[in-house]
Design a protein around this motif. Structure first.
Motif, short mmCIF file in Angstrom:
data_model
loop_
_atom_site.label_atom_id
_atom_site.label_comp_id
_atom_site.label_asym_id
_atom_site.label_seq_id
_atom_site.Cartn_x
_atom_site.Cartn_y
_atom_site.Cartn_z
N PRO A 67 0.84 -1.21 0.00
CA PRO A 67 0.00 0.00 0.00
C PRO A 67 0.87 1.26 0.00
O PRO A 67 2.08 1.18 0.25
N ARG A 68 0.25 2.39 -0.25
CA ARG A 68 0.97 3.66 -0.21
C ARG A 68 1.27 4.04 1.24
O ARG A 68 0.58 3.62 2.17
N VAL A 69 2.28 4.86 1.42
CA VAL A 69 2.72 5.29 2.75
C VAL A 69 1.70 6.28 3.33
O VAL A 69 1.24 7.19 2.63
N PRO A 70 1.34 6.12 4.62
CA PRO A 70 0.46 7.11 5.25
C PRO A 70 1.13 8.49 5.21
O PRO A 70 2.35 8.60 5.19
N THR A 71 0.32 9.54 5.21
CA THR A 71 0.85 10.90 5.12
C THR A 71 0.56 11.67 6.41
O THR A 71 -0.21 11.24 7.26
N GLN A 72 1.21 12.84 6.50
CA GLN A 72 1.02 13.78 7.61
C GLN A 72 1.21 13.12 8.98
O GLN A 72 0.49 13.40 9.92
N PHE A 73 2.18 12.23 9.06
CA PHE A 73 2.47 11.53 10.31
C PHE A 73 3.21 12.48 11.24
O PHE A 73 4.21 13.07 10.87
N GLN A 74 2.66 12.65 12.45
CA GLN A 74 3.28 13.57 13.40
C GLN A 74 3.14 13.08 14.83
O GLN A 74 2.24 12.32 15.15
N ALA A 75 4.08 13.54 15.67
CA ALA A 75 4.10 13.18 17.08
C ALA A 75 4.08 14.46 17.91
O ALA A 75 4.73 15.44 17.56
N LYS A 76 3.35 14.43 19.02
CA LYS A 76 3.27 15.57 19.92
C LYS A 76 3.50 15.06 21.34
O LYS A 76 2.76 14.19 21.82
N ALA A 77 4.54 15.61 21.99
CA ALA A 77 4.89 15.17 23.34
C ALA A 77 3.92 15.77 24.35
O ALA A 77 3.46 16.89 24.22
N GLY A 78 3.65 14.98 25.38
CA GLY A 78 2.84 15.43 26.51
C GLY A 78 3.52 14.99 27.79
O GLY A 78 4.71 14.65 27.80
N ASP A 79 2.79 14.97 28.88
CA ASP A 79 3.32 14.53 30.17
C ASP A 79 3.20 13.01 30.24
O ASP A 79 2.09 12.48 30.31
N SER A 80 4.32 12.32 30.16
CA SER A 80 4.38 10.85 30.19
C SER A 80 3.61 10.19 29.04
O SER A 80 3.12 9.07 29.18
N GLN A 81 3.51 10.89 27.92
CA GLN A 81 2.84 10.31 26.76
C GLN A 81 3.22 11.04 25.48
O GLN A 81 3.70 12.17 25.52
N VAL A 82 2.99 10.36 24.36
CA VAL A 82 3.18 10.96 23.04
C VAL A 82 1.93 10.68 22.23
O VAL A 82 1.48 9.53 22.12
N SER A 83 1.33 11.74 21.67
CA SER A 83 0.15 11.62 20.82
C SER A 83 0.60 11.59 19.36
O SER A 83 1.35 12.47 18.93
N LEU A 84 0.13 10.59 18.63
CA LEU A 84 0.51 10.41 17.23
C LEU A 84 -0.73 10.50 16.36
O LEU A 84 -1.81 10.04 16.76
N SER A 85 -0.59 11.10 15.19
CA SER A 85 -1.72 11.18 14.26
C SER A 85 -1.19 11.09 12.83
O SER A 85 -0.01 11.34 12.57
#
Length: 168
Positions: A67-85
């Motif tokens: 399949p094609r590669v997912p786009t707009q992959f990003q990580a956002k740091a938080g307190d004891s966690q990382v949010s990915l979208s």
């Protein structure tokens, strides 16, 4: 002239020609992935007499296309966690995602999951994430990323003089 017919559940390919010809071939288009095709060949002379069928050759067309590669992959740091979208590409046979942290696969996600919160992340530790798409046949795309984040604790402690003692 070439003709292809469906008879008894398999394709019979007959080649009508005068004299002999070497290297005769047939290409099935379009094909359906994971479908099985069976072929037999006959020879027809100039009077229309047809030979017996050859031994049946059977082939299954496998999907080897990632399949094609997912786009707009990003990580956002938080307190004891990382949010990915990320944003998924539109694929008929899309079956989910593999999420990697520091090169190790940590999660298999459903096709409808377009975000993930890594709650195993520790404050002060740098993390590198990558994401790939997978299809129903097990093909995996190249990895999106890297997306990097370092979780940090939020310090909300108040000083004895208040939040902004030097302002007043």
């Amino acid at each position: 002239a070439r003709r292809a017919e469906i008879k008894g559940g398999f394709t019979i390919l007959a080649v009508r020609e005068q004299g002999s010809q070497q290297g005769t071939s047939y290409t099935e288009k379009p094909v359906i992935y994971n479908a099985t095709y069976s072929y037999a060949i006959t020879s027809v002379d100039t009077s229309g007499n047809e030979s017996f069928k050859s031994t049946v050759a059977t082939v299954t067309v496998l999907d080897k296309t990632a399949p094609r590669v997912p786009t707009q992959f990003q990580a956002k740091a938080g307190d004891s966690q990382v949010s990915l979208s990320w944003v998924a590409t539109k694929e008929e046979d899309h079956n989910g995602f593999y999420l990697y942290r520091n090169g190790i696969k940590i999660k298999t996600l459903k096709p409808t999951e377009l975000q993930y919160v890594d709650t195993q992340a520790q404050n002060g530790t740098a993390y590198t994430y990558e994401l790939s798409a997978i299809d129903v046949n097990g093909n995996e795309s190249a990895k999106a990323g890297p997306a990097k984040a370092t979780p940090t604790a939020i310090d909300l402690a108040l000083s004895p003089g208040g939040v902004f003692p030097d302002i007043f």
